[in-house]
Scaffold this motif. Structure first.
Motif, PDB file in Angstrom:
ATOM      1  N   HIS A  90      38.776  39.415  23.206  1.00 21.48           N
ATOM      2  CA  HIS A  90      37.966  38.550  24.054  1.00 21.48           C
ATOM      3  C   HIS A  90      38.853  37.465  24.649  1.00 21.48           C
ATOM      4  O   HIS A  90      39.757  36.936  23.985  1.00 21.48           O
ATOM      5  CB  HIS A  90      36.823  37.951  23.250  1.00 21.48           C
ATOM      6  CG  HIS A  90      35.856  38.990  22.772  1.00 21.48           C
ATOM      7  ND1 HIS A  90      34.830  38.713  21.903  1.00 21.48           N
ATOM      8  CD2 HIS A  90      35.755  40.321  23.043  1.00 21.48           C
ATOM      9  CE1 HIS A  90      34.136  39.824  21.658  1.00 21.48           C
ATOM     10  NE2 HIS A  90      34.685  40.811  22.332  1.00 21.48           N
ATOM     11  N   SER A 105      41.008  45.451  13.371  1.00 18.48           N
ATOM     12  CA  SER A 105      40.285  46.611  13.918  1.00 18.48           C
ATOM     13  C   SER A 105      41.086  47.889  13.721  1.00 18.48           C
ATOM     14  O   SER A 105      40.521  48.951  13.447  1.00 18.48           O
ATOM     15  CB  SER A 105      39.983  46.393  15.404  1.00 18.48           C
ATOM     16  OG  SER A 105      41.177  46.375  16.168  1.00 18.48           O
ATOM     17  N   ARG A 119      34.608  53.975  17.609  1.00 19.77           N
ATOM     18  CA  ARG A 119      34.724  52.671  18.266  1.00 19.77           C
ATOM     19  C   ARG A 119      34.323  51.591  17.271  1.00 19.77           C
ATOM     20  O   ARG A 119      33.433  51.806  16.445  1.00 19.77           O
ATOM     21  CB  ARG A 119      33.862  52.607  19.527  1.00 19.77           C
ATOM     22  CG  ARG A 119      32.377  52.754  19.295  1.00 19.77           C
ATOM     23  CD  ARG A 119      31.597  52.911  20.598  1.00 19.77           C
ATOM     24  NE  ARG A 119      31.670  54.260  21.107  1.00 19.77           N
ATOM     25  CZ  ARG A 119      31.017  54.698  22.192  1.00 19.77           C
ATOM     26  NH1 ARG A 119      30.265  53.860  22.875  1.00 19.77           N
ATOM     27  NH2 ARG A 119      31.114  55.936  22.606  1.00 19.77           N
ATOM     28  N   PHE A 121      33.535  47.319  16.988  1.00 15.94           N
ATOM     29  CA  PHE A 121      33.309  46.016  17.608  1.00 15.94           C
ATOM     30  C   PHE A 121      33.531  44.959  16.540  1.00 15.94           C
ATOM     31  O   PHE A 121      32.772  44.890  15.570  1.00 15.94           O
ATOM     32  CB  PHE A 121      31.878  45.897  18.135  1.00 15.94           C
ATOM     33  CG  PHE A 121      31.531  46.809  19.274  1.00 15.94           C
ATOM     34  CD1 PHE A 121      31.554  46.345  20.582  1.00 15.94           C
ATOM     35  CD2 PHE A 121      31.161  48.126  19.039  1.00 15.94           C
ATOM     36  CE1 PHE A 121      31.205  47.174  21.637  1.00 15.94           C
ATOM     37  CE2 PHE A 121      30.808  48.961  20.078  1.00 15.94           C
ATOM     38  CZ  PHE A 121      30.835  48.495  21.388  1.00 15.94           C
ATOM     39  N   ASP A 123      33.954  40.632  16.236  1.00 11.37           N
ATOM     40  CA  ASP A 123      33.456  39.523  17.047  1.00 11.37           C
ATOM     41  C   ASP A 123      34.519  38.945  17.970  1.00 11.37           C
ATOM     42  O   ASP A 123      34.207  38.116  18.832  1.00 11.37           O
ATOM     43  CB  ASP A 123      32.890  38.418  16.151  1.00 11.37           C
ATOM     44  CG  ASP A 123      31.444  38.703  15.745  1.00 11.37           C
ATOM     45  OD1 ASP A 123      30.787  39.507  16.440  1.00 11.37           O
ATOM     46  OD2 ASP A 123      30.985  38.140  14.738  1.00 11.37           O
ATOM     47  N   PHE A 126      37.718  44.587  20.562  1.00 10.25           N
ATOM     48  CA  PHE A 126      37.112  45.911  20.629  1.00 10.25           C
ATOM     49  C   PHE A 126      38.214  46.956  20.603  1.00 10.25           C
ATOM     50  O   PHE A 126      39.279  46.767  21.202  1.00 10.25           O
ATOM     51  CB  PHE A 126      36.306  46.037  21.928  1.00 10.25           C
ATOM     52  CG  PHE A 126      35.781  47.413  22.210  1.00 10.25           C
ATOM     53  CD1 PHE A 126      34.693  47.918  21.516  1.00 10.25           C
ATOM     54  CD2 PHE A 126      36.370  48.215  23.181  1.00 10.25           C
ATOM     55  CE1 PHE A 126      34.194  49.185  21.787  1.00 10.25           C
ATOM     56  CE2 PHE A 126      35.876  49.482  23.460  1.00 10.25           C
ATOM     57  CZ  PHE A 126      34.786  49.967  22.751  1.00 10.25           C
ATOM     58  N   ARG A 128      38.622  51.424  20.652  1.00  7.09           N
ATOM     59  CA  ARG A 128      37.937  52.717  20.748  1.00  7.09           C
ATOM     60  C   ARG A 128      38.938  53.827  21.032  1.00  7.09           C
ATOM     61  O   ARG A 128      39.936  53.617  21.727  1.00  7.09           O
ATOM     62  CB  ARG A 128      36.895  52.681  21.869  1.00  7.09           C
ATOM     63  CG  ARG A 128      36.180  54.007  22.106  1.00  7.09           C
ATOM     64  CD  ARG A 128      35.172  53.921  23.252  1.00  7.09           C
ATOM     65  NE  ARG A 128      34.537  55.209  23.495  1.00  7.09           N
ATOM     66  CZ  ARG A 128      33.654  55.453  24.462  1.00  7.09           C
ATOM     67  NH1 ARG A 128      33.288  54.471  25.279  1.00  7.09           N
ATOM     68  NH2 ARG A 128      33.129  56.658  24.625  1.00  7.09           N
ATOM     69  N   TRP A 198      34.967  45.039  29.510  1.00 11.23           N
ATOM     70  CA  TRP A 198      36.301  45.632  29.350  1.00 11.23           C
ATOM     71  C   TRP A 198      36.981  45.676  30.713  1.00 11.23           C
ATOM     72  O   TRP A 198      36.353  45.916  31.752  1.00 11.23           O
ATOM     73  CB  TRP A 198      36.217  47.015  28.736  1.00 11.23           C
ATOM     74  CG  TRP A 198      35.309  47.115  27.544  1.00 11.23           C
ATOM     75  CD1 TRP A 198      34.522  48.156  27.217  1.00 11.23           C
ATOM     76  CD2 TRP A 198      35.098  46.134  26.501  1.00 11.23           C
ATOM     77  NE1 TRP A 198      33.827  47.917  26.063  1.00 11.23           N
ATOM     78  CE2 TRP A 198      34.159  46.681  25.602  1.00 11.23           C
ATOM     79  CE3 TRP A 198      35.594  44.861  26.251  1.00 11.23           C
ATOM     80  CZ2 TRP A 198      33.707  45.987  24.474  1.00 11.23           C
ATOM     81  CZ3 TRP A 198      35.147  44.168  25.132  1.00 11.23           C
ATOM     82  CH2 TRP A 198      34.236  44.718  24.260  1.00 11.23           C
ATOM     83  N   ARG A 227      23.807  40.374  18.907  1.00 13.49           N
ATOM     84  CA  ARG A 227      24.964  40.961  19.590  1.00 13.49           C
ATOM     85  C   ARG A 227      24.536  42.257  20.250  1.00 13.49           C
ATOM     86  O   ARG A 227      23.890  43.091  19.611  1.00 13.49           O
ATOM     87  CB  ARG A 227      26.098  41.247  18.612  1.00 13.49           C
ATOM     88  CG  ARG A 227      26.622  40.052  17.854  1.00 13.49           C
ATOM     89  CD  ARG A 227      27.532  40.523  16.727  1.00 13.49           C
ATOM     90  NE  ARG A 227      28.143  39.447  15.973  1.00 13.49           N
ATOM     91  CZ  ARG A 227      27.566  38.799  14.965  1.00 13.49           C
ATOM     92  NH1 ARG A 227      26.318  39.126  14.600  1.00 13.49           N
ATOM     93  NH2 ARG A 227      28.180  37.843  14.317  1.00 13.49           N
ATOM     94  N   LEU A 229      26.199  45.632  21.722  1.00  9.81           N
ATOM     95  CA  LEU A 229      27.459  46.365  21.621  1.00  9.81           C
ATOM     96  C   LEU A 229      27.367  47.585  22.527  1.00  9.81           C
ATOM     97  O   LEU A 229      26.876  48.643  22.120  1.00  9.81           O
ATOM     98  CB  LEU A 229      27.707  46.778  20.167  1.00  9.81           C
ATOM     99  CG  LEU A 229      27.467  45.689  19.099  1.00  9.81           C
ATOM    100  CD1 LEU A 229      27.646  46.259  17.703  1.00  9.81           C
ATOM    101  CD2 LEU A 229      28.403  44.502  19.320  1.00  9.81           C
ATOM    102  N   TYR A 234      30.367  43.460  25.748  1.00 12.96           N
ATOM    103  CA  TYR A 234      29.900  42.810  24.520  1.00 12.96           C
ATOM    104  C   TYR A 234      29.213  41.515  24.925  1.00 12.96           C
ATOM    105  O   TYR A 234      29.709  40.766  25.782  1.00 12.96           O
ATOM    106  CB  TYR A 234      31.108  42.526  23.625  1.00 12.96           C
ATOM    107  CG  TYR A 234      30.866  41.639  22.421  1.00 12.96           C
ATOM    108  CD1 TYR A 234      30.630  42.171  21.166  1.00 12.96           C
ATOM    109  CD2 TYR A 234      30.938  40.247  22.533  1.00 12.96           C
ATOM    110  CE1 TYR A 234      30.448  41.358  20.055  1.00 12.96           C
ATOM    111  CE2 TYR A 234      30.761  39.424  21.426  1.00 12.96           C
ATOM    112  CZ  TYR A 234      30.512  39.988  20.194  1.00 12.96           C
ATOM    113  OH  TYR A 234      30.337  39.185  19.084  1.00 12.96           O
TER     114      TYR A 234
END
Length: 648
Positions: A90, A105, A119, A121, A123, A126, A128, A198, A227, A229, A234
Motif C-alpha cells: 500500500h 506475505s 492470493r 491480503f 493489511d 497484497f 498473488r 493494483w 475490509r 478484498l 483493497y
C-alpha cells in the motif's frame, strides 16, 4: 526435493522478516502484517514435479521488483504451465515497512501449494500467483471477499451516525483514489479508511473495482472495522487510525542520511550472518534428510528391509533412460509410470510420485506395507522401491498389455468373450484374496478399469494400492474419509464414509458391466442414462443380451453373458446386505450349477446428482460435500464404530 526447496526458501524469508522486524526503524509506521484473507485454489489432480522450483524462481524475481519499486509483477512460462504473479505494498507504507509486509506475505502464501493459484491480503500489502494473466482483472465474483472481523474491539451496535460517517468516508476515498493514481487514505469524525488499487489496472478498472468494494464493505456495519478484498483492489475502514501520512514519514526519516554509514555496516554484517545461517542450514538439512530417510525405511517391515527390494535411485534413472517421455506407460492420480530395463535385462515398471506431500508419502508407504508381502496371480507384484533420491519411486513387474481401460475406452484391442470372462473371473479371485485370502483384510477402494492391468496372455492383475485400507477381522467397517473414483464408489461409502468389503464388491459390479458392454460407466450421463440404468432396463424386459458389446458381433454364449450381467447387477445393488461377498461372486462365476438370486434396482446417481462425470481418483477428509448431501437422504447408514487401521 521440491518441498525441501520450499522449506529452505521459506526459512530464508523468515530470517529476512525477523531481521527487518528487529532492526532499527526509521519510521514510526506499522508494516501491517495482519492477515485479512488467504485464498487458495483447488489443488491440481496431478501436481507437476517441476512446479515448485519454478515457483521459487518466480518469487525470487518478483522480490527483486518489490525491493526496487515497492510493487511488481512477473511471469514465467514452462512447457507444461505458466505462473503469473503480482505483489504490491500500500502506497502509504515506508520502504522498510513494505519489505517487512512482503516478506510476511511471501512466507504464508506457499501454504496454498500445490494449488496453481493463491492470493493473500495483508493489511499492508497484497501477493498473488495464478496460472493465467490476471493483471487487468478488476473483480472476481467467486473469490472477492469481505472481512468484517474487527481487530480493534467489539462492534459499536446500531449507530446510524457511525454508519453515515463510514458511508461518507468510503465514497470520498473511492473517488479520491481514482484521481490519485489508485491510492487514498483519510479520516473523518473518528472513522479512518484506505483505498488501494493494483498498479496493473487502468483508471476505469480501478473505478469499477472500488465501486464494488464500496458497496460490499458497507455490509460490515455496524462492525468497527471492515475490509473489501477484491481481485483488483483493497478497501478498509476502521475506528483506529492505521495508515501512515507520507509527510510525517518524511520528517521522521530526515535523519536517516546522518546514519547512512552505520546502516550500511549493519546491513553488511546482517548479510554475512544470513549467508552463514543459510550454509549452516544447508548442512543441517542434508543431515536431517539422511536421518529422515533412515526413519522412513524403518516404517517398512523388517523382512522388507532385509530383502533385496531397495533399489538405488540412480539404477532406476538409468533403467528408464532418465524418465524419458518415450518410456512413459501412463499416468494416474499419484504419479507417472515408466517402462524400464535393468542391467540384467529384466523389464520393470517404475511409478514416479509427483509431489512429496504428506498425502503422497502416506499412500507410498501404505502401498509398500500392504502388498510387499502379498502375492497372488491376479495382483501386480511389487519388486521394490527407492526413497533415497529427490522423489519416491515404486518398482513393479512389467505388465505388457497396459490396462483394461485401453481396451474398453480406446479400443486398443477387441477382446473376445473368453478373454473378457477370464478377466472378470481373475479380477474377482484377486479381490476375494484381498478380502479374505491373505493375512490381512484389505479393501482396495479404487477398483476400476485403469487399475486392472493385462499381462501377455490378457490375464488381469490388480494394481495401485495407494488408497487401500486394511482392518482387523473382528470389525465390521471403517469410518473414514472418502477416496475413490466417481462412478465406481458404493453409495453408502460416498454418503457416510463407512467402508466395508462391499464397497469393492460394488466397484467390481460396475467393472463387470463395463467389460461385458464395452463402454465406460458415466455416473452422471444425462442423455442415454448411465450404464447401470441401461443394463437394469434391459434386465427388467428380459433383453440382457442387447447390452453386450456390439463389437463381439453376436459371437458369445447368451446364457453365460446374461448370467455375468446378472451378477454385475447383484454386486451393484443399493443395499449393502444384499450384495454378495467376493467369495460368493467367484463361486457364482465358476460354478455352472450355482443359483443366482434376482437382483434389486441399483442406485442411479445421475438422477440424484448434477455433477461432472470425471473419472479420476480423489480423496477427502469429509463426506459432507454438496454431492454427498444430495445423496444422504437416499440411503441409511450402518451404525458407526471406531476402528484401528493397519499402520502405514
Amino acid at each position: 526435493m521440491n518441498s525441501r526447496i520450499q522449506n529452505f526458501t521459506g526459512l530464508a524469508w523468515i530470517i529476512i522478516f525477523i531481521f527487518f522486524s528487529k532492526a532499527p526503524h526509521f519510521s514510526l509506521s506499522d508494516p501491517r502484517i495482519f492477515e485479512a484473507g488467504l485464498l487458495c485454489g483447488k489443488p491440481p489432480p496431478v501436481p507437476n514435479s517441476s512446479y515448485i522450483p519454478v515457483f521459487v524462481e518466480e518469487m525470487r524475481s518478483l522480490s527483486q521488483r518489490v525491493t526496487a519499486d515497492d510493487w511488481g509483477n512477473y511471469t514465467v512460462h514452462s512447457a507444461d504451465f505458466s505462473i503469473y504473479s503480482l505483489a504490491q505494498c500500500h502506497s502509504d507504507l515506508s520502504h522498510d515497512d513494505c519489505l517487512q509486509c512482503y516478506a510476511a506475505s511471501r512466507t504464508r502464501l506457499p501454504h496454498c501449494l500445490p494449488s496453481a493459484s493463491g492470493r493473500i491480503f495483508l493489511d499492508g500489502c497484497f501477493l498473488r500467483y495464478d496460472n493465467y494473466s490476471f493483471f487487468d482483472e478488476r473483480t472476481d465474483p467467486v473469490w472477492d471477499k469481505v472481512n468484517c472481523n474487527s481487530t480493534v474491539g467489539v462492534g459499536v451496535g446500531v449507530d446510524v451516525e457511525f454508519g453515515k460517517n463510514v458511508a461518507e468516508l468510503m465514497d470520498n476515498l473511492t473517488a479520491a483514489a481514482v484521481s490519485n493514481r489508485g491510492h487514498a487514505a483519510d479520516g473523518i469524525k473518528g472513522v479512518f479508511g484506505l483505498a488501494e488499487c493494483w498498479k496493473t489496472l487502468t483508471g476505469d478498472g480501478c473505478r469499477e473495482c472500488l465501486a464494488k468494494a464500496n458497496r460490499e464493505v458497507k455490509t460490515c456495519l455496524p462492525s468497527r472495522e471492515g475490509r473489501a478484498l477484491n481481485a483488483g483492489c483493497y478497501l478498509r475502514y476502521s475506528t483506529v487510525k492505521f495508515f501512515s501520512n507520507q509527510s510525517e514519514d518524511s520528517n521522521r526519516n530526515s535523519g536517516v542520511t546522518k546514519t547512512g554509514t552505520s546502516i550500511a555496516i549493519a546491513l553488511s554484517v546482517a548479510f554475512f550472518c544470513m549467508v552463514s545461517l543459510f550454509a549452516g542450514y544447508a548442512s543441517y538439512g542434508r543431515w536431517k534428510r539422511r536421518k529422515q530417510r533412515r526413519s522412513n525405511l524403518g516404517r517398512i517391515s523388517y523382512s522388507y528391509n532385509k530383502s533385496n527390494l531397495n533399489f538405488k535411485y540412480e539404477t532406476l534413472e538409468r533403467a528408464t533412460n532418465y524418465f524419458d517421455g518415450s518410456r512413459k506407460l501412463g499416468q494416474g492420480g499419484a504419479g507417472s509410470v515408466y517402462k524400464g530395463t535393468l542391467s540384467n535385462g529384466q523389464t520393470i515398471a517404475v511409478k514416479r510420485l509427483f509431489f512429496s506431500t504428506r498425502q503422497w508419502v502416506d499412500e507410498f508407504f501404505n502401498e509398500i506395507n500392504l502388498i510387499s508381502g502379498v502375492e497372488h496371480k491376479n495382483l501386480v507384484k511389487l519388486l521394490g522401491c527407492s526413497i533415497e533420491g529427490p522423489e519416491s519411486l515404486l518398482v513393479y513387474e512389467f505388465v505388457p498389455n497396459k490396462s483394461l481401460e485401453e481396451c474398453i475406452r480406446n479400443k486398443a484391442k477387441i477382446l473376445n468373450w473368453k478373454e473378457r470372462f477370464n478377466i472378470i473371473v481373475g479380477t474377482a479371485e484377486g479381490i476375494a484374496f484381498l478380502h479374505g485370502g491373505c493375512s490381512s483384510r484389505i479393501i482396495h477402494r479404487d477398483i476400476k478399469s485403469s487399475n486392472i492391468l493385462l499381462d501377455e496372455n490378457f490375464n488381469p492383475k490388480i494394481a495401485d494400492f495407494g488408497l487401500a485400507r486394511c482392518f482387523a477381522a473382528d470389525k465390521t467397517h471403517l469410518s473414514t474419509g472418502i477416496a475413490g473414483t466417481l462412478g465406481y464408489m458404493a453409495p453408502e461409502y460416498l454418503v457416510k464414509g463407512q467402508l466395508t468389503e462391499k464397497a469393492d464388491v460394488y466397484s467390481f459390479g460396475v467393472l463387470v458391466l463395463e467389460i461385458v458392454c464395452g463402454r465406460k460407466n458415466n455416473a452422471f450421463e444425462e442423455d442415454s442414462g448411465s450404464l447401470l440404468k441401461t443394463v437394469w432396463k434391459l434386465y427388467k424386459t428380459n433383453r440382457l443380451t442387447e447390452a453386450v458389446d456390439p463389437l463381439l458381433k453376436g459371437d458369445f454364449p447368451s446364457m453365460e453373458t446374461s448370467k455375468v450381467l446378472k451378477i454385475g447387477l447383484l454386486c451393484t445393488q443399493a443395499s449393502v446386505a444384499q450384495r454378495p461377498s467376493m467369495e460368493e461372486v467367484v463361486r457364482m462365476l465358476v460354478n455352472e450349477n450355482c443359483e443366482i438370486p434376482e437382483p434389486n434396482q441399483p442406485p442411479f446417481l445421475n438422477s440424484m446428482v448434477s455433477a461432472d462425470s470425471g473419472q479420476s481418483s480423489y480423496s477427502t477428509n469429509s463426506s459432507s460435500s454438496n454431492t454427498v448431501k444430495k445423496l444422504g437422504d437416499r440411503y441409511s447408514s450402518a451404525e458407526s464404530s471406531s476402528i484401528q487401521s493397519c499402520d502405514l
